[in-house]
Design an enzyme around this catalytic site. Sequence first.
Site, PDB file in Angstrom:
ATOM      1  N   ASP A 148      -0.245   7.589   0.704  1.00  0.00           N
ATOM      2  CA  ASP A 148      -0.149   6.251   0.107  1.00  0.00           C
ATOM      3  C   ASP A 148      -1.470   5.772  -0.492  1.00  0.00           C
ATOM      4  O   ASP A 148      -1.514   4.701  -1.105  1.00  0.00           O
ATOM      5  CB  ASP A 148       0.275   5.218   1.165  1.00  0.00           C
ATOM      6  CG  ASP A 148       1.746   5.318   1.518  1.00  0.00           C
ATOM      7  OD1 ASP A 148       2.506   5.966   0.770  1.00  0.00           O
ATOM      8  OD2 ASP A 148       2.135   4.725   2.544  1.00  0.00           O
ATOM      9  N   LYS A 167       0.812  -3.068   1.059  1.00  0.00           N
ATOM     10  CA  LYS A 167       1.728  -2.331   0.177  1.00  0.00           C
ATOM     11  C   LYS A 167       3.151  -2.476   0.705  1.00  0.00           C
ATOM     12  O   LYS A 167       3.366  -2.497   1.924  1.00  0.00           O
ATOM     13  CB  LYS A 167       1.303  -0.861   0.177  1.00  0.00           C
ATOM     14  CG  LYS A 167       2.343   0.106  -0.259  1.00  0.00           C
ATOM     15  CD  LYS A 167       2.650   1.273   0.688  1.00  0.00           C
ATOM     16  CE  LYS A 167       3.289   1.061   1.992  1.00  0.00           C
ATOM     17  NZ  LYS A 167       3.956   2.205   2.629  1.00  0.00           N
TER      18      LYS A 167
END
Length: 279
Positions: free
Chosen positions: A141, A9
């Site tokens: 996240d 990410k």
Amino acid sequence: MIVEAAPAKLNLALHVRARRTDGYHELETLFAFVADGDSILLSLRHPGENRDDEFVVSGPFAAALSGEGDNLVLRAVRAFDAAFGPGGPLRIELVKNLPVASGIGGGSADAAATLRALARLRGIALDEPALFAIADGLGSDVPACLLGRTAIGTGRGEQLVPVEGLADTPVLLVNPGIAVSTAEVFRRWDGVDRGPLPEGPLLDRALHGRNDLEAPALAAAPVIGDLLDALRSQPGVTLARMSGSGATCFALFDAADGRDAAGAALRERGWWCLETALV
Ligand code: C5P
């Protein structure tokens, strides 16, 4: 066997807006994902074998995870079983290709990939709201990694609105080989709200945005400053920035050959580099 990718990410921008009373920070961030990352390999153990789950870590960064008692992958399995009822016994292999504690979501991506793999195994839809609730409980996240596509994140990062991405943009990831504590970097944030994400097309929003954790991360790990200077001076760079709480930084390039040349140059300095692309 189910093979589930756990892509790295990136935070193309990360604006920290406020400290909250629950110990977290209010964020506005542009999440994006690249084509490479860790992998989760999941299978059912043979009936009659030991009833316990087996968890194996392989790959170049496996050693960095040894000694971590409570891996996010195992927490994801426990949370999934608590929500959907116990299954298994399982064999789970985590192929750890990404540096740990490095701002590119490694652990979060692994947890999200584990949830996706378990959902596939049990025939549960990947957009099942209960999966997102589990992801939310595993880390800020993890919901973004479960969604796995370019999105604006608000709240602690868990409130997501998908946006059109910059697919195929060449990206170089660079890590200086030091782990940085997310909690420590957030603690060092100076409390100044520097304003919201800019509006407009995604690339403009990224270019005119910031990572407000760069300054506090740099204070904890000055090498990040050297790394950003080195990245910014590479030919063909359109944007160079730290991701998350660091220490991994990324650069977007206008062409793959510029990215590859930069990767070769920065690897010479002993830094970990990954030549990849946005998805
Ligand atoms: O949610 P997660 O467990 O990944 O967060 C790790 C740490 O990062 C938190 O304990 C908190 O100190 C910090 N954090 C924060 N604000 C956020 C996300 C994380 O302060 N939005």
